[in-house]
Design a protein around this motif. Structure first.
Motif, short mmCIF file in Angstrom:
data_model
loop_
_atom_site.label_atom_id
_atom_site.label_comp_id
_atom_site.label_asym_id
_atom_site.label_seq_id
_atom_site.Cartn_x
_atom_site.Cartn_y
_atom_site.Cartn_z
N GLN A 18 0.83 -1.19 0.00
CA GLN A 18 0.00 0.00 0.00
C GLN A 18 0.88 1.25 0.00
OE1 GLN A 18 -2.93 -0.05 3.11
NE2 GLN A 18 -3.79 -2.01 2.49
N GLY B 212 -5.36 -5.12 -10.03
CA GLY B 212 -5.45 -4.33 -8.82
C GLY B 212 -6.22 -3.03 -9.01
N LYS B 213 -5.94 -2.07 -8.14
CA LYS B 213 -6.69 -0.81 -8.11
C LYS B 213 -5.77 0.35 -7.78
CE LYS B 213 -10.24 1.52 -5.31
NZ LYS B 213 -11.24 1.34 -4.23
N ASP C 10 -11.30 5.99 -9.21
CA ASP C 10 -10.70 4.66 -9.19
C ASP C 10 -10.29 4.28 -10.60
OD1 ASP C 10 -11.25 4.58 -6.50
OD2 ASP C 10 -12.97 3.24 -6.69
N PRO D 162 -4.42 1.63 -2.60
CA PRO D 162 -5.05 1.24 -1.34
C PRO D 162 -5.11 -0.25 -1.08
CG PRO D 162 -6.72 1.84 -2.95
CD PRO D 162 -5.40 2.14 -3.58
N GLU D 163 -4.93 -1.08 -2.11
CA GLU D 163 -5.13 -2.53 -1.94
C GLU D 163 -3.90 -3.36 -2.29
OE1 GLU D 163 -8.49 -3.47 -4.36
OE2 GLU D 163 -9.90 -2.26 -3.17
N THR E 94 -0.67 -5.55 -2.29
CA THR E 94 0.05 -6.41 -1.35
C THR E 94 1.00 -7.29 -2.15
OG1 THR E 94 -1.55 -8.24 -1.46
CG2 THR E 94 -1.96 -6.51 0.19
N ASN F 203 -1.18 -9.67 -3.94
CA ASN F 203 -2.14 -9.06 -4.85
C ASN F 203 -1.59 -7.70 -5.31
OD1 ASN F 203 -4.59 -8.68 -6.27
ND2 ASN F 203 -5.42 -7.47 -4.58
N THR G 175 -0.55 -4.40 -7.59
CA THR G 175 -1.18 -3.55 -8.60
C THR G 175 -0.23 -3.46 -9.79
OG1 THR G 175 -2.41 -2.27 -6.98
CG2 THR G 175 -2.04 -1.24 -9.11
#
Length: 215
Positions: free
Chosen positions: A39, A58-59, A71, A91-92, A94, A97, A99
């Motif tokens: 993040q 991802g985002k 977004d 924000p997401e 990891t 996961n 981005t």
């Protein structure tokens, strides 16, 4: 969904967890793949040439000049003019996961050549000339754009003696389709505004515009 092939993972080096960059350079364009594995907030990025950014995984939350934050998700692309400053949140992201985003900067000379060709050979609606956007423009990839971006991903990573030519030809189609997509979106936004007097007339005009822009 756009996919990175095995050649990418065999060649790339993971040197940082935030916006790790792998770059492929050809004559008229550069392609960058950015990976973020944790993040992060307020990451700044700017390119000296016009840029097509496409989300792979991802985002992101994008903060652009004079544009409300939004977004940015897989299946979406974003056109940015040269020197546009991006401020990006992850924000997401990891390790499991990450981005991932593709950014392709295209020479302004290449853009001018394609726009000139369009103005010579393709009629624009309402007797205006085609112009490459001076503002950011976000859109959802349709089937054609998805296919083109996937081909460019493959060409940039392929060790082929003619890949410069393949990319040149594919970039021309990409620029044409982006300009057409932007023009359709501008008409759709205008014709679906509260001041539109006739929804049926708006739909008819939009269909006519699309037909005029087809090859």
């Amino acid at each position: 969904m756009l996919q990175l092939n095995d050649a990418f993972y065999q060649q790339r080096k993971l040197q940082t967890l935030v916006e790790n960059q792998t770059t492929y350079r050809l004559t008229s364009a550069e392609m960058h793949v950015f990976e973020t594995h944790q993040q992060a907030e307020r990451v700044l990025l700017r390119f000296d040439q016009p840029v097509l950014a496409s989300m792979l995984m991802g985002k992101k939350v994008m903060h652009l000049e004079e544009t409300p934050s939004f977004d940015f998700l897989p299946g979406e692309s974003l056109i940015l003019p040269a020197k546009e400053l991006m401020c990006i949140d992850f924000p997401e992201a990891t390790l499991d996961n990450p981005t991932k985003c593709l950014a392709m900067n295209i020479s302004e000379e290449k853009v001018r050549q394609v726009v000139q060709l369009m103005n010579e050979q393709m009629e624009h609606t309402r007797q205006k000339e085609w112009q490459f956007t001076n503002n950011s423009f976000k859109f959802t990839n349709d089937q054609a754009l998805h296919s083109i971006i996937n081909r460019l991903l493959f060409y940039f990573m392929e060790n082929h003696p003619s890949r410069d030519l393949f990319v040149e030809l594919t970039l021309q189609e990409l620029i044409v389709r982006i300009l057409q997509a932007e023009n359709r979106q501008l008409y759709l936004n205008r014709n679906t505004s509260p001041t539109t007097s006739s929804p049926v007339a708006a739909i008819v005009e939009l269909i006519c515009n699309n037909l005029q822009q087809s090859f």
